[in-house]
Enzyme design. Structure first.
Site, PDB file in Angstrom:
ATOM      1  CE  LYS A 118      49.237 -36.198  16.451  1.00  0.00           C
ATOM      2  NZ  LYS A 118      48.533 -36.727  17.619  1.00  0.00           N
TER       3      LYS A 118
HETATM    4  C1  PLP Z   1      47.509 -36.023  18.374  1.00  0.00           C
HETATM    5  C2  PLP Z   1      46.686 -36.832  19.323  1.00  0.00           C
HETATM    6  C3  PLP Z   1      45.446 -36.374  19.828  1.00  0.00           C
HETATM    7  C4  PLP Z   1      44.879 -35.008  19.491  1.00  0.00           C
HETATM    8  O1  PLP Z   1      44.410 -34.926  18.169  1.00  0.00           O
HETATM    9  P1  PLP Z   1      44.162 -33.500  17.475  1.00  0.00           P
HETATM   10  O2  PLP Z   1      43.873 -33.791  16.062  1.00  0.00           O
HETATM   11  O3  PLP Z   1      45.434 -32.727  17.673  1.00  0.00           O
HETATM   12  O4  PLP Z   1      43.007 -32.866  18.185  1.00  0.00           O
HETATM   13  C5  PLP Z   1      44.728 -37.204  20.679  1.00  0.00           C
HETATM   14  N1  PLP Z   1      45.212 -38.410  21.047  1.00  0.00           N
HETATM   15  C6  PLP Z   1      46.396 -38.880  20.592  1.00  0.00           C
HETATM   16  C7  PLP Z   1      46.877 -40.207  21.061  1.00  0.00           C
HETATM   17  C8  PLP Z   1      47.176 -38.118  19.722  1.00  0.00           C
HETATM   18  O5  PLP Z   1      48.367 -38.592  19.294  1.00  0.00           O
END
Ligand code: PLP
Length: 502
Positions: free
Chosen positions: A113
């Site tokens: 993120k």
């Molecule tokens: C948010 C997240 C995801 C999922 O990603 P999306 O864009 O919501 O599909 C997968 N792995 C981790 C570690 C995350 O923090």
């Protein structure tokens, strides 16, 4: 370039408006109104650039009301060695002749993120200046763990913004909680809400809809904004690393120009994999996008059958960031692949809201299946994959990445595809260390150990250094201890923003 709402009941908006509004007022999501393409010779041109320069190049055609200088400024602040622990920003690791890992967790919070939330605050401030919005931006976040910390790191001490994070008192891991309550910064607040993630999330949603509160804050010079993953400003920076991975493979001589590769993405809200889809639409040579799900396999079922149904049990798994039954960003894919039919999107989303399900038409389903493939990996398979990847390659993956590796194996078994594969790695193994330790050290070894002991144990066993963002968390001072009921969230916001409100 103008952006349209997927639901067609709002006027086209500029890129800056799309970023400041976040969600379209008709309930839809903003999508680019024109096709953006990158030509093969342009790929050659940017091949040797640093990550922030590649980002500037890719973002430019999407953010047409930003100057190159402005985008460059945002990208340089976000993707620097001060914020990331490697100059490569998004390094590509070779596991074997057909498999590579794209590590997206070298930012301050050790999860992918950061790739978007490090740049979003800068884009948002510049966008707000363009739309003539001079109110102070107040970012409200409800988090199940990873987003809250990434948003705090992104917005801390960014002039002109304040950020308030609500997390469920009973819903985050000890490490996730410590990451948030020890956060420094002059413009932040972190508050625990009694209840689960849904309580915090619904509370934030109702603050966004509280006209009286919004008016009161407007008079004080504040305006709410959102940093969640349906904001185009969060999605568009994610397109960059798909190009970066491809260009790295080219630069290392692992592929020839034009050669098609697959990406496997551990998926929750469908944001990350949707960015891969946009990269493919722009002309990046991608064969298949493999959507990896955990036991909450609503997307795998949808991609196979064309029926999206959230009427199913919800499972808590060891890959919690993928424990989602409504993947909001899927709406953008439906729009892109149904011939831009906003009426159909409205109809399907109404079905989801009213009956918890919808079925797409056969033509749209066919197009989805041409690009996407999907399956799930359950917790046992995921733990086995962590262990097996460690034994085979001496490489440690976190639980989310392990879901992707596991699903990629199923794909290769099912199809015999010989294309090269990039697995998108979304978190440092230290971030979900309890499961990682269980997989590689065994159940006995981890009995009665705290999450902080386990960090040390995983580090000792693997020789990997504990990332700076997770080190000594148990020794840092706790700065936030407020716990409130979900009914008190509006009052808490006023206490923070309006002096002498009570
Ligand atoms: C948010 C997240 C995801 C999922 O990603 P999306 O864009 O919501 O599909 C997968 N792995 C981790 C570690 C995350 O923090």
């Amino acid at each position: 370039m103008l952006y349209k709402s997927t639901r067609g009941n709002y006027r086209p908006v500029s890129p800056a408006e799309a970023v400041t509004l976040g969600i379209a007022p008709d309930g839809g999501l903003f999508v680019p109104g024109e096709q953006v393409s990158i030509l093969p010779e342009q790929l050659t041109q940017i091949k040797k650039m640093a990550y922030n320069q590649k980002a500037t190049f890719i973002l430019k055609p999407f953010l047409t009301d930003f100057s190159t200088k402005e985008i460059e400024d945002c990208a340089c602040r976000a993707y620097s060695e001060e914020k990331f622990d490697t100059a490569e920003i998004a390094p590509l690791i070779k596991l074997d002749g057909q498999t590579y890992i794209l590590e997206l967790w070298h930012g301050p919070t050790c999860a992918f993120k950061d790739m978007a939330l490090q740049i979003l605050p800068h884009l948002l401030l510049k966008a707000a200046a363009k739309t003539g919005d001079n109110a102070g931006i107040v970012i409200l976040v409800a988090t199940s763990g990873d987003t809250g910390k990434a948003a705090l790191e992104g917005f801390k001490d960014v002039a002109g913004t304040k950020i308030i994070v609500f997390y469920p008192a009973e819903g985050v891991s000890e490490i996730q909680k410590r990451q948030m309550v020890t956060q420094k910064g002059g413009n932040i607040s972190v508050i625990a809400v009694r209840g689960n993630f849904d309580d915090a999330q619904n509370g934030v949603k109702s603050l966004f809809g509280d006209g009286q509160l919004i008016e009161e804050l407007r008079r004080q010079g504040y305006k709410f904004s959102s940093a969640n993953s349906i904001n185009w400003g969060r999605l568009v920076p994610q397109i960059v690393y798909y190009f970066s991975a491809y260009l790295d493979l080219l630069a290392k001589g692992e592929i020839t120009p034009g050669e098609k590769i697959n990406f496997t993405v551990p998926t929750g809200n469908f944001g990350n994999i949707l960015a891969a889809f946009y990269a493919r639409q722009m002309g990046l040579p991608v064969h298949r996008l493999i959507c990896a799900a955990n036991t909450n396999d609503v997307l795998a079922d949808f991609i196979r059958s064309g029926v999206y149904s959230r009427n199913r049990p919800f499972y808590k798994t060891i890959s919690p960031s993928m424990d989602i039954l409504i993947s909001s960003n899927l709406e953008r894919l439906l729009y892109e692949l149904n011939g831009h039919d906003q009426g159909k999107v409205r109809e399907w989303m109404a079905g989801l809201k009213e009956n918890g399900e919808y079925t797409v038409d056969t033509e749209t389903h066919k197009r989805i299946k041409e690009t996407f493939w999907s399956d799930q990996s359950n917790d046992a398979e995921t733990l086995e994959t962590i262990k097996d990847t460690y034994i085979r390659y001496r490489y440690v993956v976190d639980t989310h990445t392990a879901v992707a590796v596991s699903v990629l194996r199923k794909y290769l078994r099912a199809t015999g595809d010989t294309a090269k594969n990039v697995v998108v790695s979304t978190a440092s193994p230290f971030k979900f260390n309890a499961s990682v330790a269980r997989a590689i050290l065994g159940e006995e070894a981890i009995k009665n150990k705290s999450e902080f002991d386990l960090l040390e144990m995983v580090s000792e066993a693997t020789g990997m250094t504990i990332p700076a963002g997770l080190r000594d968390l148990d020794k840092k001072p706790v700065l936030y201890t407020t716990v409130i009921a979900k009914e008190e969230m509006g009052k808490a916001v006023k206490e923070i923003l309006i002096p002498n409100a009570f």
